[in-house]
Enzyme design. Sequence first.
Site, PDB file in Angstrom:
ATOM      1  N   GLU A  26      -8.460  -4.460   5.590  1.00  0.00           N
ATOM      2  CA  GLU A  26      -8.331  -4.249   4.148  1.00  0.00           C
ATOM      3  C   GLU A  26      -7.283  -5.182   3.545  1.00  0.00           C
ATOM      4  O   GLU A  26      -7.450  -5.678   2.434  1.00  0.00           O
ATOM      5  CB  GLU A  26      -7.970  -2.786   3.865  1.00  0.00           C
TER       6      GLU A  26
ATOM      7  N   ARG B  41     -10.061  17.026   7.571  1.00  0.00           N
ATOM      8  CA  ARG B  41     -10.827  17.439   6.390  1.00  0.00           C
ATOM      9  C   ARG B  41     -12.198  17.960   6.812  1.00  0.00           C
ATOM     10  O   ARG B  41     -12.800  17.439   7.749  1.00  0.00           O
ATOM     11  CB  ARG B  41     -11.032  16.267   5.433  1.00  0.00           C
TER      12      ARG B  41
ATOM     13  N   ASN C 138       0.867  -1.177   0.000  1.00  0.00           N
ATOM     14  CA  ASN C 138       0.000   0.000   0.000  1.00  0.00           C
ATOM     15  C   ASN C 138       0.908   1.232   0.000  1.00  0.00           C
ATOM     16  O   ASN C 138       1.491   1.585   1.020  1.00  0.00           O
ATOM     17  CB  ASN C 138      -0.871  -0.069   1.267  1.00  0.00           C
TER      18      ASN C 138
ATOM     19  N   ARG D 219      -2.730  -2.084  -3.236  1.00  0.00           N
ATOM     20  CA  ARG D 219      -3.876  -1.215  -3.016  1.00  0.00           C
ATOM     21  C   ARG D 219      -3.719  -0.002  -3.934  1.00  0.00           C
ATOM     22  O   ARG D 219      -2.704   0.699  -3.864  1.00  0.00           O
ATOM     23  CB  ARG D 219      -3.923  -0.755  -1.559  1.00  0.00           C
TER      24      ARG D 219
ATOM     25  N   HIS E 105     -12.233   4.143   0.265  1.00  0.00           N
ATOM     26  CA  HIS E 105     -12.366   3.148   1.352  1.00  0.00           C
ATOM     27  C   HIS E 105     -13.200   1.939   0.916  1.00  0.00           C
ATOM     28  O   HIS E 105     -13.747   1.225   1.745  1.00  0.00           O
ATOM     29  CB  HIS E 105     -13.073   3.724   2.593  1.00  0.00           C
TER      30      HIS E 105
END
Length: 417
Positions: A383, A240, A7, A90, A179
């Site tokens: 994940e 964010r 990743n 990923r 996601h």
Amino acid sequence: MKVLTLNAGSSSLKYQLIDLADGTVLIRGLCERVGGPDAVHKFDRGLGELKRAEPMRDHHDALQLVLAVLTEAERGPIRDLADIDAIGHRIVSGGEFFSESTLIDDDVLDKIAVCSELAPLHNPPALHVIRACRELMPGIPEVAVFDTAFFQTLPPRAYVYPLPYEYYTDYQIRKYGAHGTSHRYVARHAAKMIGADVYDLRLITCHLGNGASIAAVDHGVAVDTTMGLTPLDGLMMGTRCGTIDPAVVTHIQTRLGYTPEQMNEIMNKRSGLLGVSGVSSDLRAVEEAALAGNERAVLALELYAYFIKRYIGQYFAVLGGADAIVFTAGVGENSEYMREKCLAGLEPLGIVLDARRNRLRTGERIISEDRSRVKIMVIPTNEELMIARDVEKIVDELRLAEVLAAGADDEVEQTLV
Ligand code: AMP
């Protein structure tokens, strides 16, 4: 089958080597601050974390260090790189090209490169790592697992922005989500825990980490999600802002003379929990400050929970009800306070949290009262395991195809003889 998951972030490389025979993680690690003067490689072979400060000019160097640790004499989890059966990458954006995980070939590489425009911080380093794998581990199959793929099932009403339509057709500006691998994993796992087929359930999955998003999953198919063209949209997050009136952006730029880059920085790095509380982007720290009486921290938590509640309400309407609401990632798995706060007052919708179960801290669990029409669940996301399983499926199919092709060749040969 042993699968190496990789990743790549803009200055990081996270990895795991998973033995799918029993799902054991043989080693997990992270190269941080790749390209910087203080690069560090942290890894854990199951005996506690080790940390090595090592120079890494780029992701190629980082991968070389990872491979050296994997095959380190005596202590490495494998003897030879040939013991790795396949690699799973990923990939943050697959744009509209990919609706599922895919074996990587030159065409796939080209498409990932095209999608770099949509994920400028992530797709280029991932490409760099894929190319490095081809060089350092030639012949080992590589699979791309896209964060956006799960959301390619969204209907146009959910992904088209009400802007002039040409922005979509000419510039591919639309909602893509993110996601996806995590939402897919917890949706499937929730179905398993309930003892039902995911194709029989309406699920609202809440991935609440530093980045956060919610998805509406209708009978196994994603029909809406909160992140948009970029991960900035939707929920308020650590740093964010999530959804705000778009006119706020141009208003601030005009009044304060900010450039688009400065505005991007403010909305991505200086907003959310950090911006409102002025304390931290870390929910734990904000919870502590709130307990100590910091009013802006209290307000930040109120906002954070309110965003989640609003989207749960939206997706409840989108799905026409829900069989379960699933919480995952750092906040979703660990903050009993936030789960309670965002679900407060939803009893009329059949969503009834059990206060005692909500306080339990062990692994996957159902935390609603038995009388709750909607199950409330906590499922630790995984994940990497989802990536490794996708890789296994694709590589098994590849091998089967090779065996069948070899069989067909033999038949042709025999016929010719
Ligand atoms: P992630 O990005 O999934 O690693 O999640 C990181 C977020 O989870 C941070 O905001 C952490 O503060 C939050 N988090 C982790 N553990 C806890 C906890 N025990 N209570 C509250 N928040 C937590």
